[in-house]
Design a protein around this motif. Structure first.
Motif, PDB file in Angstrom:
ATOM      1  N   GLU A 124      21.045  36.532  91.784  1.00  0.00           N
ATOM      2  CA  GLU A 124      21.792  36.933  90.352  1.00  0.00           C
ATOM      3  C   GLU A 124      22.848  38.094  90.711  1.00  0.00           C
ATOM      4  OE1 GLU A 124      19.479  37.569  86.724  1.00  0.00           O
ATOM      5  OE2 GLU A 124      18.195  36.042  87.228  1.00  0.00           O
ATOM      6  N   GLY A 125      23.231  38.526  91.915  1.00  0.00           N
ATOM      7  CA  GLY A 125      24.237  39.278  92.162  1.00  0.00           C
ATOM      8  C   GLY A 125      25.400  38.808  92.537  1.00  0.00           C
ATOM      9  N   PRO A 126      26.449  39.335  92.929  1.00  0.00           N
ATOM     10  CA  PRO A 126      27.793  38.843  93.363  1.00  0.00           C
ATOM     11  C   PRO A 126      27.609  38.088  94.566  1.00  0.00           C
ATOM     12  CG  PRO A 126      27.940  41.329  93.775  1.00  0.00           C
ATOM     13  CD  PRO A 126      26.517  41.014  93.015  1.00  0.00           C
TER      14      PRO A 126
ATOM     15  N   ASN B 148      32.118  35.700  90.150  1.00  0.00           N
ATOM     16  CA  ASN B 148      32.257  37.040  90.248  1.00  0.00           C
ATOM     17  C   ASN B 148      32.840  38.077  89.001  1.00  0.00           C
ATOM     18  OD1 ASN B 148      31.104  37.183  92.901  1.00  0.00           O
ATOM     19  ND2 ASN B 148      32.918  36.613  93.908  1.00  0.00           N
TER      20      ASN B 148
ATOM     21  N   GLN C 153      29.635  37.514  86.359  1.00  0.00           N
ATOM     22  CA  GLN C 153      28.525  38.016  86.960  1.00  0.00           C
ATOM     23  C   GLN C 153      28.167  39.586  86.279  1.00  0.00           C
ATOM     24  OE1 GLN C 153      27.723  40.357  89.516  1.00  0.00           O
ATOM     25  NE2 GLN C 153      25.569  40.482  89.041  1.00  0.00           N
ATOM     26  N   PRO C 154      29.198  40.355  86.553  1.00  0.00           N
ATOM     27  CA  PRO C 154      28.638  41.762  85.920  1.00  0.00           C
ATOM     28  C   PRO C 154      28.609  42.003  84.420  1.00  0.00           C
ATOM     29  CG  PRO C 154      30.954  41.647  87.143  1.00  0.00           C
ATOM     30  CD  PRO C 154      30.315  40.549  87.094  1.00  0.00           C
ATOM     31  N   LYS C 155      29.380  40.904  83.613  1.00  0.00           N
ATOM     32  CA  LYS C 155      29.187  40.750  82.166  1.00  0.00           C
ATOM     33  C   LYS C 155      27.790  40.212  81.859  1.00  0.00           C
ATOM     34  CE  LYS C 155      34.086  41.368  81.716  1.00  0.00           C
ATOM     35  NZ  LYS C 155      34.127  42.920  81.704  1.00  0.00           N
ATOM     36  N   GLY C 156      27.256  39.754  82.554  1.00  0.00           N
ATOM     37  CA  GLY C 156      25.896  39.086  82.392  1.00  0.00           C
ATOM     38  C   GLY C 156      25.927  37.721  81.667  1.00  0.00           C
TER      39      GLY C 156
ATOM     40  N   THR D 261      23.496  35.133  84.610  1.00  0.00           N
ATOM     41  CA  THR D 261      22.170  35.282  85.050  1.00  0.00           C
ATOM     42  C   THR D 261      21.240  34.070  84.896  1.00  0.00           C
ATOM     43  OG1 THR D 261      21.473  35.919  82.682  1.00  0.00           O
ATOM     44  CG2 THR D 261      22.186  37.741  84.189  1.00  0.00           C
TER      45      THR D 261
END
Length: 141
Positions: free
Chosen positions: A75-77, A118, A121-124, A127
């Motif tokens: 679940e990471g970049p 990418n 991913q940081p915005k959820g 997941t």
């Protein structure tokens, strides 16, 4: 958080979230900088939920590809960048989706998919939980 309202607009960098529909088009908000833009009906717009990737057997929804990437990356970049060499991108994508059709899925497509992942991913949005929920919603329809 769902891919149902995430858009790729031809000629505009990045991804956008559909905010509201108007008489002449719609208003979208950039996921990169939060700026709102109006988009006319003549613009070439793609909903990420409608995009699929060719495999040798069938077409796989982009959400499933994102789920495979999220599983591989915990679940990471991604471990690679969309700017990496084409051979690196194809090798990575083969690990994520082993049976993708290499004649119909071009390196430029892989670059977009990795770049979009990418960004989301940081915005959820990508997941495992969000993507599993999206699959449930699609099968219910």
């Amino acid at each position: 958080m769902s891919l149902q309202k995430i858009l790729a607009i031809s000629g505009k960098p990045g991804l956008f979230e559909l905010k509201l529909q108007t008489r002449t088009g719609f208003v979208a908000e950039s996921l990169m900088d939060g700026k709102k833009i109006t988009v006319g009906m003549r613009s070439n717009v793609s909903l990420l939920s409608e995009i699929a990737v060719y495999t040798y057997n069938e077409e796989i929804k982009l959400a499933e590809v994102f789920k495979a990437i999220a599983t591989k990356e915990n679940e990471g970049p991604t471990a690679i960048s969309h700017k990496d060499d084409n051979s690196v991108l194809v090798t990575y994508f083969r690990e994520v989706l082993p049976d993708f059709d290499e004649e119909r899925v071009y390196p430029s497509d892989i670059k977009k998919i990795i770049n979009w992942y990418n960004m989301l991913q940081p915005k959820g949005y990508v997941t495992l939980e969000a993507l599993s929920q999206e699959e449930k919603e699609e099968t219910a329809e």
